[in-house]
Scaffold this motif. Structure first.
Motif, PDB file in Angstrom:
ATOM      1  N   MET A   1       0.839  -1.189   0.000  1.00  0.00           N
ATOM      2  CA  MET A   1       0.000   0.000   0.000  1.00  0.00           C
ATOM      3  C   MET A   1       0.883   1.250   0.000  1.00  0.00           C
ATOM      4  N   ILE A   2       0.549   2.226  -0.836  1.00  0.00           N
ATOM      5  CA  ILE A   2       1.289   3.481  -0.883  1.00  0.00           C
ATOM      6  C   ILE A   2       0.627   4.461   0.084  1.00  0.00           C
ATOM      7  N   VAL A   3       1.392   4.953   1.055  1.00  0.00           N
ATOM      8  CA  VAL A   3       0.906   5.945   2.011  1.00  0.00           C
ATOM      9  C   VAL A   3       1.955   7.043   2.100  1.00  0.00           C
ATOM     10  N   GLY A   4       1.545   8.272   1.860  1.00  0.00           N
ATOM     11  CA  GLY A   4       2.490   9.379   1.905  1.00  0.00           C
ATOM     12  C   GLY A   4       3.629   9.244   0.922  1.00  0.00           C
ATOM     13  N   GLY A   5       3.365   8.586  -0.204  1.00  0.00           N
ATOM     14  CA  GLY A   5       4.385   8.415  -1.229  1.00  0.00           C
ATOM     15  C   GLY A   5       5.361   7.291  -0.967  1.00  0.00           C
ATOM     16  N   ARG A   6       5.135   6.497   0.087  1.00  0.00           N
ATOM     17  CA  ARG A   6       6.030   5.388   0.412  1.00  0.00           C
ATOM     18  C   ARG A   6       5.262   4.072   0.435  1.00  0.00           C
ATOM     19  N   GLU A   7       5.948   3.024   0.017  1.00  0.00           N
ATOM     20  CA  GLU A   7       5.354   1.690   0.026  1.00  0.00           C
ATOM     21  C   GLU A   7       5.436   1.109   1.427  1.00  0.00           C
ATOM     22  N   LEU A   8       4.271   0.778   2.009  1.00  0.00           N
ATOM     23  CA  LEU A   8       4.211   0.207   3.351  1.00  0.00           C
ATOM     24  C   LEU A   8       3.645  -1.206   3.295  1.00  0.00           C
ATOM     25  N   GLU A   9       4.340  -2.120   3.956  1.00  0.00           N
ATOM     26  CA  GLU A   9       3.850  -3.487   4.110  1.00  0.00           C
ATOM     27  C   GLU A   9       2.622  -3.463   5.016  1.00  0.00           C
ATOM     28  N   THR A  10       1.520  -4.030   4.525  1.00  0.00           N
ATOM     29  CA  THR A  10       0.265  -3.989   5.275  1.00  0.00           C
ATOM     30  C   THR A  10      -0.423  -5.344   5.215  1.00  0.00           C
ATOM     31  N   ARG A  11      -0.958  -5.764   6.342  1.00  0.00           N
ATOM     32  CA  ARG A  11      -1.704  -7.017   6.424  1.00  0.00           C
ATOM     33  C   ARG A  11      -3.081  -6.723   6.991  1.00  0.00           C
ATOM     34  N   VAL A  12      -4.132  -7.172   6.303  1.00  0.00           N
ATOM     35  CA  VAL A  12      -5.504  -6.876   6.696  1.00  0.00           C
ATOM     36  C   VAL A  12      -6.255  -8.176   6.926  1.00  0.00           C
ATOM     37  N   ILE A  13      -6.963  -8.247   8.060  1.00  0.00           N
ATOM     38  CA  ILE A  13      -7.797  -9.393   8.418  1.00  0.00           C
ATOM     39  C   ILE A  13      -9.232  -8.893   8.515  1.00  0.00           C
ATOM     40  N   ALA A  14     -10.136  -9.523   7.806  1.00  0.00           N
ATOM     41  CA  ALA A  14     -11.526  -9.075   7.786  1.00  0.00           C
ATOM     42  C   ALA A  14     -12.211  -9.369   9.116  1.00  0.00           C
ATOM     43  N   ALA A  15     -13.151  -8.508   9.487  1.00  0.00           N
ATOM     44  CA  ALA A  15     -13.950  -8.729  10.691  1.00  0.00           C
ATOM     45  C   ALA A  15     -14.925  -9.872  10.465  1.00  0.00           C
ATOM     46  N   SER A  16     -15.217 -10.601  11.528  1.00  0.00           N
ATOM     47  CA  SER A  16     -16.230 -11.661  11.459  1.00  0.00           C
ATOM     48  C   SER A  16     -17.537 -11.229  12.109  1.00  0.00           C
ATOM     49  N   THR A  17     -17.531 -10.079  12.777  1.00  0.00           N
ATOM     50  CA  THR A  17     -18.731  -9.540  13.412  1.00  0.00           C
ATOM     51  C   THR A  17     -19.075  -8.202  12.759  1.00  0.00           C
ATOM     52  N   PRO A  18     -20.306  -8.052  12.251  1.00  0.00           N
ATOM     53  CA  PRO A  18     -20.677  -6.781  11.608  1.00  0.00           C
ATOM     54  C   PRO A  18     -20.528  -5.599  12.565  1.00  0.00           C
ATOM     55  N   ASP A  19     -20.056  -4.488  12.030  1.00  0.00           N
ATOM     56  CA  ASP A  19     -19.921  -3.228  12.775  1.00  0.00           C
ATOM     57  C   ASP A  19     -18.899  -3.288  13.914  1.00  0.00           C
ATOM     58  N   ALA A  20     -18.082  -4.328  13.948  1.00  0.00           N
ATOM     59  CA  ALA A  20     -17.025  -4.386  14.961  1.00  0.00           C
ATOM     60  C   ALA A  20     -15.928  -3.391  14.611  1.00  0.00           C
ATOM     61  N   PRO A  21     -15.214  -2.871  15.607  1.00  0.00           N
ATOM     62  CA  PRO A  21     -14.091  -1.976  15.301  1.00  0.00           C
ATOM     63  C   PRO A  21     -12.942  -2.746  14.670  1.00  0.00           C
ATOM     64  N   THR A  22     -11.974  -2.023  14.202  1.00  0.00           N
ATOM     65  CA  THR A  22     -10.754  -2.597  13.636  1.00  0.00           C
ATOM     66  C   THR A  22      -9.626  -2.462  14.641  1.00  0.00           C
ATOM     67  N   LEU A  23      -8.943  -3.557  14.904  1.00  0.00           N
ATOM     68  CA  LEU A  23      -7.746  -3.533  15.745  1.00  0.00           C
ATOM     69  C   LEU A  23      -6.572  -3.132  14.868  1.00  0.00           C
ATOM     70  N   LEU A  24      -5.956  -2.005  15.176  1.00  0.00           N
ATOM     71  CA  LEU A  24      -4.842  -1.509  14.368  1.00  0.00           C
ATOM     72  C   LEU A  24      -3.557  -1.634  15.169  1.00  0.00           C
ATOM     73  N   PHE A  25      -2.637  -2.491  14.696  1.00  0.00           N
ATOM     74  CA  PHE A  25      -1.436  -2.858  15.432  1.00  0.00           C
ATOM     75  C   PHE A  25      -0.266  -1.963  15.032  1.00  0.00           C
ATOM     76  N   LEU A  26       0.376  -1.385  16.057  1.00  0.00           N
ATOM     77  CA  LEU A  26       1.515  -0.491  15.877  1.00  0.00           C
ATOM     78  C   LEU A  26       2.714  -1.111  16.595  1.00  0.00           C
ATOM     79  N   HIS A  27       3.723  -1.480  15.839  1.00  0.00           N
ATOM     80  CA  HIS A  27       4.805  -2.298  16.363  1.00  0.00           C
ATOM     81  C   HIS A  27       5.869  -1.482  17.098  1.00  0.00           C
ATOM     82  N   GLU A  28       6.771  -2.192  17.743  1.00  0.00           N
ATOM     83  CA  GLU A  28       7.898  -1.602  18.479  1.00  0.00           C
ATOM     84  C   GLU A  28       8.958  -1.076  17.512  1.00  0.00           C
ATOM     85  N   GLY A  29      10.031  -0.485  18.084  1.00  0.00           N
ATOM     86  CA  GLY A  29      11.054   0.147  17.267  1.00  0.00           C
ATOM     87  C   GLY A  29      11.732  -0.773  16.275  1.00  0.00           C
TER      88      GLY A  29
END
Length: 254
Positions: A1-29
């Motif tokens: 995925m291109i974000v801000g002009g840079r290619e970012l590795e992204t992994r997406v898992i679909a929700a199994s419950t309608p209208d559930a929020p998305t867990l967005l994982f932010l890794h360590e250094g």
């Protein structure tokens, strides 16, 4: 995925419950999307939420770092990159799950964008620089330069050397010693789950105490884990995951 002009590795898992929020994982250094291993899958399965894990610029299989990081690098990620990523993913209701640097980035983002954040899970967060952090990061540099750590990191990063020094150099820069985001914690509104290992080699419970003291506008739950180092989701996996599942459930119907 291109974000801000840079290619970012992204992994997406679909929700199994309608209208559930998305867990967005932010890794360590030194983390990446892949270094979360199966944690996003397991939490998505237990909560019914969708999940997104991505590698920041300079980490994982994202575009390799081209310049030194500055003391503002976590602010840049939270205030410039993350809003663009969330918009590109078209997710409007997120639970931010951040680890170490990722927890600090999540905290800054949530202070600026409270309406779009269902909750914050902050593992081993930093809101100021401690001596223990500097000592351990200096020791990590010796390890990187004298052991096979470089080869181990190369399994997970497109350019292990740039990834390592991009993180290590800025944390050891004297200009970084004044870095502090406690003011952002005072502005938090979404509920917060703080997870801290008692044996964390990169930070102490003083970080958790500072956030708890500052975040007077939020509900703050704290999980302090014995026999646990810097990575609760690895060192004390079941206790950490169970607490996150309960927190997501309590933060709204998921």
């Amino acid at each position: 995925m291109i974000v801000g002009g840079r290619e970012l590795e992204t992994r997406v898992i679909a929700a199994s419950t309608p209208d559930a929020p998305t867990l967005l994982f932010l890794h360590e250094g030194l983390g990446s999307a892949g270094l979360w291993r199966d944690v996003p899958d397991e939490l998505a399965r237990r909560t019914g939420c969708g999940a997104v894990a991505y590698s920041r610029y300079g980490n994982g299989r994202s575009e390799a770092l081209r310049e030194p990081r500055t003391p503002h690098y976590m602010h840049d990620e939270a205030l410039i990159v993350l809003p663009d990523l969330i918009a590109a993913l078209n997710v409007r209701d997120v639970v931010l799950v951040g680890h170490s640097d990722g927890a600090s980035i999540a905290l800054i983002y949530a202070a600026e964008h409270p309406a779009g954040v269902r909750g914050l899970v902050l593992e081993a967060p930093h809101v100021f620089v401690e001596d223990i952090s500097v000592r351990s990061i200096a020791a990590a540099k010796v390890t990187f330069e004298t052991t096979d750590l470089r080869l181990k990191l190369a399994r997970h990063h497109a350019n292990a050397e740039r990834t390592f020094y991009g993180w290590n150099d800025i944390w050891l820069d004297p200009a970084f010693r004044d870095w502090n985001i406690e003011a952002y914690a005072r502005r938090l509104e979404p509920p917060v789950l703080l997870v801290q290992g008692a044996d964390d080699e990169y930070g102490t419970a003083a970080q958790v105490a500072a956030i708890s003291h500052a975040a007077t506008r939020s509900r703050v739950d704290t999980l302090l884990l014995a026999r646990c180092g810097h990575s609760p989701h690895r060192d004390r996996r079941e206790a950490t995951l169970a607490s996150i599942v309960a927190f997501v459930s309590e933060s709204g119907e998921a």
